[in-house]
Design a protein around this motif. Structure first.
Motif, PDB file in Angstrom:
ATOM      1  N   VAL A 189       0.854  -1.195   0.000  1.00  0.00           N
ATOM      2  CA  VAL A 189       0.000   0.000   0.000  1.00  0.00           C
ATOM      3  C   VAL A 189       0.887   1.240   0.000  1.00  0.00           C
ATOM      4  O   VAL A 189       1.815   1.348   0.813  1.00  0.00           O
ATOM      5  N   THR A 190       0.612   2.173  -0.904  1.00  0.00           N
ATOM      6  CA  THR A 190       1.399   3.400  -0.982  1.00  0.00           C
ATOM      7  C   THR A 190       0.886   4.418   0.025  1.00  0.00           C
ATOM      8  O   THR A 190      -0.178   4.258   0.635  1.00  0.00           O
ATOM      9  N   ARG A 222      -2.522   5.646  -0.509  1.00  0.00           N
ATOM     10  CA  ARG A 222      -3.547   4.604  -0.350  1.00  0.00           C
ATOM     11  C   ARG A 222      -3.884   3.934  -1.673  1.00  0.00           C
ATOM     12  O   ARG A 222      -4.994   3.443  -1.868  1.00  0.00           O
ATOM     13  N   HIS A 223      -2.946   3.934  -2.597  1.00  0.00           N
ATOM     14  CA  HIS A 223      -3.075   3.105  -3.784  1.00  0.00           C
ATOM     15  C   HIS A 223      -2.465   1.738  -3.483  1.00  0.00           C
ATOM     16  O   HIS A 223      -1.732   1.561  -2.506  1.00  0.00           O
ATOM     17  N   ILE A 224      -2.761   0.786  -4.348  1.00  0.00           N
ATOM     18  CA  ILE A 224      -2.084  -0.508  -4.295  1.00  0.00           C
ATOM     19  C   ILE A 224      -0.944  -0.485  -5.302  1.00  0.00           C
ATOM     20  O   ILE A 224      -1.154  -0.164  -6.476  1.00  0.00           O
ATOM     21  N   ALA A 225       0.239  -0.787  -4.834  1.00  0.00           N
ATOM     22  CA  ALA A 225       1.396  -0.893  -5.724  1.00  0.00           C
ATOM     23  C   ALA A 225       1.854  -2.342  -5.756  1.00  0.00           C
ATOM     24  O   ALA A 225       1.569  -3.118  -4.834  1.00  0.00           O
ATOM     25  N   LEU A 226       2.548  -2.698  -6.817  1.00  0.00           N
ATOM     26  CA  LEU A 226       3.032  -4.062  -6.986  1.00  0.00           C
ATOM     27  C   LEU A 226       4.476  -4.028  -7.468  1.00  0.00           C
ATOM     28  O   LEU A 226       4.775  -3.352  -8.451  1.00  0.00           O
ATOM     29  N   ILE A 227       5.370  -4.726  -6.749  1.00  0.00           N
ATOM     30  CA  ILE A 227       6.690  -4.967  -7.318  1.00  0.00           C
ATOM     31  C   ILE A 227       6.478  -6.031  -8.388  1.00  0.00           C
ATOM     32  O   ILE A 227       6.277  -7.202  -8.090  1.00  0.00           O
ATOM     33  N   TYR A 228       6.497  -5.592  -9.636  1.00  0.00           N
ATOM     34  CA  TYR A 228       6.182  -6.501 -10.737  1.00  0.00           C
ATOM     35  C   TYR A 228       7.373  -7.375 -11.093  1.00  0.00           C
ATOM     36  O   TYR A 228       7.224  -8.559 -11.374  1.00  0.00           O
ATOM     37  N   SER A 229       8.560  -6.798 -11.086  1.00  0.00           N
ATOM     38  CA  SER A 229       9.759  -7.580 -11.355  1.00  0.00           C
ATOM     39  C   SER A 229      10.945  -6.920 -10.667  1.00  0.00           C
ATOM     40  O   SER A 229      10.924  -5.723 -10.373  1.00  0.00           O
ATOM     41  N   TRP A 272      13.945  -3.769 -12.130  1.00  0.00           N
ATOM     42  CA  TRP A 272      13.106  -3.361 -10.999  1.00  0.00           C
ATOM     43  C   TRP A 272      11.948  -2.539 -11.545  1.00  0.00           C
ATOM     44  O   TRP A 272      12.124  -1.479 -12.133  1.00  0.00           O
ATOM     45  N   THR A 273      10.729  -3.044 -11.383  1.00  0.00           N
ATOM     46  CA  THR A 273       9.538  -2.395 -11.928  1.00  0.00           C
ATOM     47  C   THR A 273       8.440  -2.404 -10.881  1.00  0.00           C
ATOM     48  O   THR A 273       8.090  -3.460 -10.346  1.00  0.00           O
ATOM     49  N   VAL A 274       7.909  -1.223 -10.566  1.00  0.00           N
ATOM     50  CA  VAL A 274       6.815  -1.083  -9.606  1.00  0.00           C
ATOM     51  C   VAL A 274       5.605  -0.505 -10.336  1.00  0.00           C
ATOM     52  O   VAL A 274       5.695   0.549 -10.978  1.00  0.00           O
ATOM     53  N   LEU A 275       4.483  -1.198 -10.259  1.00  0.00           N
ATOM     54  CA  LEU A 275       3.230  -0.735 -10.840  1.00  0.00           C
ATOM     55  C   LEU A 275       2.368  -0.123  -9.750  1.00  0.00           C
ATOM     56  O   LEU A 275       2.352  -0.606  -8.614  1.00  0.00           O
ATOM     57  N   VAL A 276       1.634   0.928 -10.077  1.00  0.00           N
ATOM     58  CA  VAL A 276       0.713   1.562  -9.129  1.00  0.00           C
ATOM     59  C   VAL A 276      -0.691   1.469  -9.699  1.00  0.00           C
ATOM     60  O   VAL A 276      -0.939   1.866 -10.840  1.00  0.00           O
ATOM     61  N   LEU A 277      -1.624   0.942  -8.886  1.00  0.00           N
ATOM     62  CA  LEU A 277      -3.013   0.748  -9.299  1.00  0.00           C
ATOM     63  C   LEU A 277      -3.924   1.684  -8.517  1.00  0.00           C
ATOM     64  O   LEU A 277      -3.731   1.892  -7.313  1.00  0.00           O
ATOM     65  N   ASP A 278      -4.914   2.233  -9.180  1.00  0.00           N
ATOM     66  CA  ASP A 278      -5.943   3.029  -8.527  1.00  0.00           C
ATOM     67  C   ASP A 278      -7.083   2.093  -8.122  1.00  0.00           C
ATOM     68  O   ASP A 278      -7.763   1.522  -8.967  1.00  0.00           O
ATOM     69  N   VAL A 279      -7.265   1.921  -6.816  1.00  0.00           N
ATOM     70  CA  VAL A 279      -8.325   1.031  -6.322  1.00  0.00           C
ATOM     71  C   VAL A 279      -9.264   1.790  -5.394  1.00  0.00           C
ATOM     72  O   VAL A 279      -9.911   1.206  -4.526  1.00  0.00           O
TER      73      VAL A 279
END
Length: 279
Positions: A44-45, A48-55, A59-66
């Motif tokens: 959790v950022t 209050r978004h959800i982030a994901l260490i994708y690889s 090094w890649t971090v994705l941020v999702l709006d939930v």
């Protein structure tokens, strides 16, 4: 991987929706091996978004709006940084991160390396900043834990020769960290790391620059620092001597020199004094 949303106003919490996440959402052509897509690491950022260490490589971090209840998450942005690599196989996934200090989070990851006749899993740790672009800062240079070589998933009926230790959960306290692990895909184990033990094993990431040297003209001195990648092949001693003298002028450093195709080992012998470790 999928994300599930629950309404915590019920006891037990009521599931609202399940949302699938697409493979290779960044469209990166480098990420052709998609067998590890299930190993995304969510956190959790501050927003209050959800982030994901994708690889981890790259090094890649994705941020999702939930933030909209009952709606599928949307990819807001993707941050990329230098590869987080170490010497014990590709890093694939890890525990949901927890707080390391005021500005950083920590995750315990796993990797897999072929040793002898089987794949052997290992556990390490990474500390990264808790704000965009989530730069990795520290990493354990040696494994914190290695799966027992004499124990494999075959004892639970899996037709694979692999010794597995797989961190899946993490709990932090004043006494340190407890890491919940899958063992050989059939058991659960817990191991602990004290703050003192972890601090002693974490090191700053090495400079990622790879300098390529394809020839030697006697004038170029661009390799004063950073890693050196020698492409091409030295065919004779007359080609070897000036190149060895050139490399010997590099400052001594706490680094590993790997001589692949060493022959009689002339490079290794000449440069032994410039590096902390020779292979």
């Amino acid at each position: 991987m999928k994300l599930a949303e629950f309404d915590a106003g019920f006891s037990p919490p009521r599931q609202v929706g399940v949302y699938g996440l697409p493979k290779n959402p960044t469209g990166n052509p480098e990420l052709v091996d998609l067998k590890w897509e299930k190993n995304w690491v969510p956190f959790v950022t501050r927003e209050r978004h959800i982030a994901l260490i994708y690889s981890h490589e790259p090094w890649t971090v994705l941020v999702l709006d939930v933030l909209v209840p009952g709606s599928a998450p949307k990819l807001v942005t993707a941050y990329r940084d230098e590869c987080l690599t170490w010497s014990f196989g590709p890093i694939r996934g890890g525990t949901t991160p927890v707080r390391y200090d005021d500005g950083h989070l920590i995750t315990f990851f796993h990797s897999c390396q072929v040793i002898g006749s089987r794949n052997v899993y290992m556990v390490g740790a990474c500390v990264y900043r808790d704000e965009p672009p989530y730069h990795p800062q520290l990493v354990t240079c040696e494994p914190l834990l290695v799966a027992p070589y004499g124990s494999t998933v075959a004892r639970f009926g899996w037709p694979v020769l692999a010794s597995v230790i797989f961190p899946v959960g993490l709990d932090a306290s004043a006494d340190g960290y407890q890491i919940l692990c899958g063992i050989d895909d059939g058991e659960i184990g817990v191991f602990s790391v004290t703050p003192q033990e972890l601090t002693a094993r974490l090191s700053p990431l090495r400079p990622p620059a790879i300098r390529t040297l394809t020839g030697y003209d006697g004038n170029s001195m661009a390799l004063a620092a950073g890693a050196v990648w020698l492409s091409g092949e030295v065919q004779s001693v007359t080609e070897y001597l000036p190149l060895a003298r050139y490399l010997a002028m590099l400052p001594a450093q706490d680094a590993t020199f790997v001589d692949i195709g060493a022959g009689e080992g002339l490079f290794s012998v000449s440069l032994a004094g410039n590096f902390s470790r020779m292979i």
